[in-house]
Design an enzyme around this catalytic site. Structure first.
Site, PDB file in Angstrom:
ATOM      1  CE  LYS A   6       4.534   5.068   1.204  1.00  0.00           C
ATOM      2  NZ  LYS A   6       5.802   4.338   1.396  1.00  0.00           N
TER       3      LYS A   6
ATOM      4  N   PRO B 166       0.792  -1.228   0.000  1.00  0.00           N
ATOM      5  CG  PRO B 166      -0.821  -1.551   1.618  1.00  0.00           C
ATOM      6  CD  PRO B 166       0.502  -2.053   1.152  1.00  0.00           C
ATOM      7  CD  GLU B 167       4.588   2.427  -3.256  1.00  0.00           C
ATOM      8  OE1 GLU B 167       4.731   3.478  -3.903  1.00  0.00           O
ATOM      9  OE2 GLU B 167       5.256   1.407  -3.466  1.00  0.00           O
TER      10      GLU B 167
ATOM     11  NE  ARG C 126      12.914  -0.886   0.412  1.00  0.00           N
ATOM     12  CZ  ARG C 126      11.842  -0.155   0.711  1.00  0.00           C
ATOM     13  NH1 ARG C 126      11.973   1.073   1.158  1.00  0.00           N
ATOM     14  NH2 ARG C 126      10.641  -0.652   0.577  1.00  0.00           N
TER      15      ARG C 126
END
Length: 261
Positions: free
Chosen positions: A59, A2-3, A251
């Site tokens: 968010k 979820p962004e 990342r």
DNA sequence: AGCACTGTTGGATA
DNA sequence: ATATCCAACAGTGC
């Protein structure tokens, strides 16, 4: 994951299913998900309340109740909302709001990286979490964005994901925005000129708004989007050359060495 | 069996 | 002050 677009869709989902119904019970099967409050007082806060409106910042999803405090939801990387009228709960339901009339809204979070809490003061909450402006804040301009980032030495992708600089963009959408902007993720912030900032800013808006319009479902994204091919090490959707997957700031990062400079 | 990987945040460390 | 690294978490895949 979820962004911003995902959370915006959760917001619309909650608005469509759960507003203006009395909360008759709140279950907290996993109190570890609560942040700074234990289960009992949390349940007391919600008892007899109703969800009247929602707002989003980055968010974070704020659920405004009939009377303060206001509920705050963060989805970590696997969180989502599930509304139903049945008694069955989805696996990993961590908080369940039961409404008068059999409906219930479940906050589901498999990996427990999300958090649920309450706050009396939304602005103070944003301050204490050191959140930058929302990525879709209408007050935000390309110049404003460039100024916020001024003086940084980090890679543009890492900077975009820093929630104290800009709230809402995470690993997935940072890759997409930079792909659409034609900017390589490892480019340093101080290397970017006004033109580049403008391009990034526009791509950011376009990508986030497109994602929201498509319900944050990658399979519905335009064919020129990177996200549809991400992780497959396949061909670039624009130039057809091989995409590259690397690590940046710890990342996973996917980009096209040809289209992104 | 054990390890790497996934993505977000926050706290520790350089 | 800024940048990087790791833990937390659960599940999957090798």
């Amino acid at each position: 994951m979820p962004e911003l677009p995902d959370v915006e869709c959760f917001k619309m989902y909650l608005d469509d299913t759960s507003l203006h119904q009395e909360i008759v019970a709140t279950e907290v099967p996993d109190p570890g998900i609560l942040d700074g409050i234990s289960a009992r007082p949390f349940q007391m806060c919600l008892q007899g309340e109703s969800m009247e409106a929602t707002s989003r910042h980055g968010k974070f999803l704020f659920v405004h109740l009939k009377s303060p405090p206001c509920l705050v939801l963060h989805f970590g990387m696997t969180g989502y909302l599930d509304y139903a009228r049945s008694n069955e709960l989805p696996k990993h339901a961590r908080v369940v709001f039961r409404f008068a009339g059999n409906g219930r809204l479940a906050y589901v979070c498999q990996r427990k990286l999300g958090r649920v809490t309450i706050t009396d003061d939304r602005e103070a909450f944003l301050q204490s979490h050191q959140l930058g402006p929302d990525a879709l804040d209408e007050q935000l301009t390309d110049r404003g964005l460039a100024e916020r980032f001024a003086g940084r030495r980090s890679a543009i992708k890492s900077a975009m994901m820093d929630q104290s600089m800009l709230a809402g963009v995470g690993n997935i959408y940072a890759d997409e925005i930079l792909f659409q902007a034609g900017i390589a993720p490892h480019r340093r912030v101080f290397e970017l000129d006004d033109q580049a900032w403008r391009t990034i800013f526009r791509a950011m808006h376009r990508v986030l708004q497109t994602a929201i319009r498509k319900g944050a479902e990658v399979s519905r994204f335009p064919p020129t989007y990177l996200l549809r091919r991400r992780g497959q090490d396949g061909p670039c959707p624009k130039c057809n050359r091989q995409l590259k997957t690397t690590r940046l700031g710890g990342r996973r990062t996917c980009f096209c060495p040809h289209c992104q400079q």
